[in-house]
Design an enzyme around this catalytic site. Structure first.
Site, mmCIF file in Angstrom:
data_model
loop_
_atom_site.group_PDB
_atom_site.id
_atom_site.type_symbol
_atom_site.label_atom_id
_atom_site.label_comp_id
_atom_site.label_asym_id
_atom_site.label_seq_id
_atom_site.Cartn_x
_atom_site.Cartn_y
_atom_site.Cartn_z
ATOM 1 N N PRO A 61 0.673 -1.047 0.079
ATOM 2 C CA PRO A 61 -0.067 -0.015 0.001
ATOM 3 C C PRO A 61 0.819 1.083 0.036
ATOM 4 C CG PRO A 61 -0.835 -1.681 1.554
ATOM 5 C CD PRO A 61 0.247 -2.151 1.161
ATOM 6 N N GLY A 62 2.037 1.334 0.606
ATOM 7 C CA GLY A 62 2.748 2.440 0.481
ATOM 8 C C GLY A 62 4.143 2.174 -0.234
ATOM 9 N N ALA A 63 4.388 1.333 -1.092
ATOM 10 C CA ALA A 63 5.408 1.129 -2.038
ATOM 11 C C ALA A 63 4.970 0.351 -3.367
ATOM 12 C CB ALA A 63 6.540 0.168 -1.161
ATOM 13 N N SER A 93 5.991 1.855 -6.996
ATOM 14 C CA SER A 93 6.952 1.822 -8.213
ATOM 15 C C SER A 93 8.227 2.117 -7.273
ATOM 16 C CB SER A 93 7.062 3.076 -9.151
ATOM 17 O OG SER A 93 5.810 3.041 -9.652
ATOM 18 N N ARG A 140 9.876 -6.799 -17.248
ATOM 19 C CA ARG A 140 9.425 -5.542 -17.859
ATOM 20 C C ARG A 140 9.378 -5.521 -19.241
ATOM 21 N NH1 ARG A 140 12.632 -1.368 -13.609
ATOM 22 N NH2 ARG A 140 10.718 -1.243 -12.135
ATOM 23 N N GLU A 189 4.867 -2.942 -12.950
ATOM 24 C CA GLU A 189 6.186 -3.259 -13.349
ATOM 25 C C GLU A 189 6.915 -1.959 -13.469
ATOM 26 O OE1 GLU A 189 5.504 -6.877 -12.086
ATOM 27 O OE2 GLU A 189 7.774 -6.726 -13.277
ATOM 28 N N THR A 233 6.276 2.561 -13.204
ATOM 29 C CA THR A 233 5.418 3.321 -14.215
ATOM 30 C C THR A 233 6.355 3.798 -15.103
ATOM 31 O OG1 THR A 233 5.978 5.334 -12.645
ATOM 32 C CG2 THR A 233 3.999 4.145 -12.301
ATOM 33 N N GLN A 257 6.921 6.802 -15.562
ATOM 34 C CA GLN A 257 7.906 7.888 -14.943
ATOM 35 C C GLN A 257 9.313 7.122 -14.246
ATOM 36 O OE1 GLN A 257 4.547 7.511 -14.677
ATOM 37 N NE2 GLN A 257 3.746 9.682 -14.054
#
Length: 400
Positions: free
Chosen positions: A145-147, A149, A265, A380, A382, A384
């Site tokens: 939930p907090g990690a 990308s 990826r 996998e 983003t 960015q």
């Protein structure tokens, strides 16, 4: 770079095309209409086993390295190679990417096992996928939930306790996790160590402390389950630490995670190419049916999409070819992942523009592809994140 595809892979591609129109796409449309994943007891999964799918790429312990193929100058895509997997993944995603991810098999948990796992771990966790007697799934859980990308920020903890490890944390958006025989989970032994604290564990089904499975609702790609789950004082035996402690003593934990992403990826990127091809074909069919191909701007944009998809496929193949030859491919993998979803989204967006008000009805395949394709820029890593990775390597952008 040899771009040829061997006969066995060609045969597998023909097999997928044969079931694509009659099985894969209808199942994907059905899941989208019902808003739920294809159930694990669906007869389609048994059919896949009969045609040789749902198996591991691991060739068995008798084929463990020393095969020397990685040093060859050039080889065609062959069964089990990364590029062969890309060819298969693109074709499956052309028919329906959600269904493609729901296919039985070890999934994204397989690359870390292949690159980091001991022979005993490959035997225990990939061996059952060599000749599976029933549909089996493996799963991979990095996102939290907090990690998302930023994989360096994972907070799931692993604490040594005798000959076991105690894991605690929350994981989210793990494909096929609730139906999997095992889940490959990334955790940290000490968050202050950053990337060097990362460890990968195999959590077997029904392990006490593994639970609270929740299948998430998504805007697209509904045929496969994206699952959140928790680890609460989950005891994992030493032998389920991927690669063993010696592997991490060489500071290879985070590098192992990155190698996994560098392998997966291009796979995710080429799936976007498959979705983009489907959007292009449907757009062409609609334009032809409604006499739009006489408009120069329509022809120009269709050609631009076709050109972009072909270029994106070559980027994916280049990254896979390097992986097959044990050469660094971090930049090429990021180039593929940053490029392909953008082109595929352009293909679906063009289709929606051509559809006009028809696209607003919610019953056209292009509208579904438009919802499906956005996730490809997110999962996998983003777009960015990929651009940051490329900048670090190409212009020496600092990490902090």
């Amino acid at each position: 770079m040899n771009l040829s595809i061997d006969e066995a892979t060609q045969k597998r591609l023909s097999g997928i095309r044969a079931i694509g129109e009659s099985q894969i796409r209808p199942i994907g449309l059905d899941a989208d209409r019902l808003g739920r994943p294809t159930p694990p007891d669906h007869e389609f999964f048994g059919l896949l086993l009969k045609v040789g799918l749902g198996r591991s790429r691991w060739a068995g312990e008798n084929a463990e390295p020393s095969d020397g193929e990685a040093s060859k100058e050039s080889t065609p895509a062959r069964p089990g190679s990364s590029r062969s997997m890309l060819c298969i993944a693109e074709e499956m995603s052309y028919w329906d990417r959600g269904v493609a991810v729901s296919f039985p098999g070890p999934g994204l948990g397989e690359p870390p096992l292949l690159s980091m796992g001991t022979l005993d771990q490959k035997r225990r966790f990939l061996g059952p996928f060599l000749q599976p007697e029933r549909p089996r799934w493996g799963s991979f859980a990095m996102t939290e939930p907090g990690a998302g990308s930023d994989v360096a920020a994972i907070a799931t903890s692993a604490r040594k306790d005798g000959d076991h490890w105690i894991l605690n944390g929350d994981k989210s958006f793990a494909a096929n996790a609730s139906r999997a025989d095992w889940i490959l989970v990334w955790a940290t032994i000490d968050a202050s160590q950053g990337r060097e604290g990362h460890r990968a564990f195999i959590i077997e089904r029904d392990t006490p402390g593994l639970g609270d499975f929740v299948i998430e609702r998504k805007m697209g790609l509904k045929a496969y389950e994206s699952t959140s789950f928790t680890l609460r004082d989950c005891r994992v035996p030493d032998e389920n630490l991927i690669g063993g402690e010696e592997h991490y003593a060489r500071r290879a934990g985070f590098k192992g995670a990155m190698r996994s992403f560098n392998a997966t990826r291009p796979l995710v990127a080429v799936m976007a190419v498959g979705i983009g091809r489907a959007a292009l074909d449907e757009s062409l069919a609609f334009a032809r049916e409604h006499d739009l191909l006489g408009l120069p701007r329509v022809r120009d944009r269709l050609e631009r999409v076709r050109r972009g998809l072909r270029a994106a496929r070559l980027l994916c193949w280049r990254a896979a070819w390097l992986a097959d030859h044990s050469q660094p491919n971090i930049v090429e993998a990021s180039m593929a992942k940053a490029t392909a979803p953008t082109v595929a989204l352009e293909a679906a967006s063009l289709g929606m523009e051509l559809l006009g008000e028809v696209g607003a009805r919610g019953d056209h395949l292009i509208e579904k592809l438009f919802r499906d394709v956005k996730a490809m820029d997110i999962v996998e890593g983003t777009g960015q994140v990929q651009r940051i990775v490329m900048a670090r390597h190409l212009v020496q952008l600092p990490r902090e």
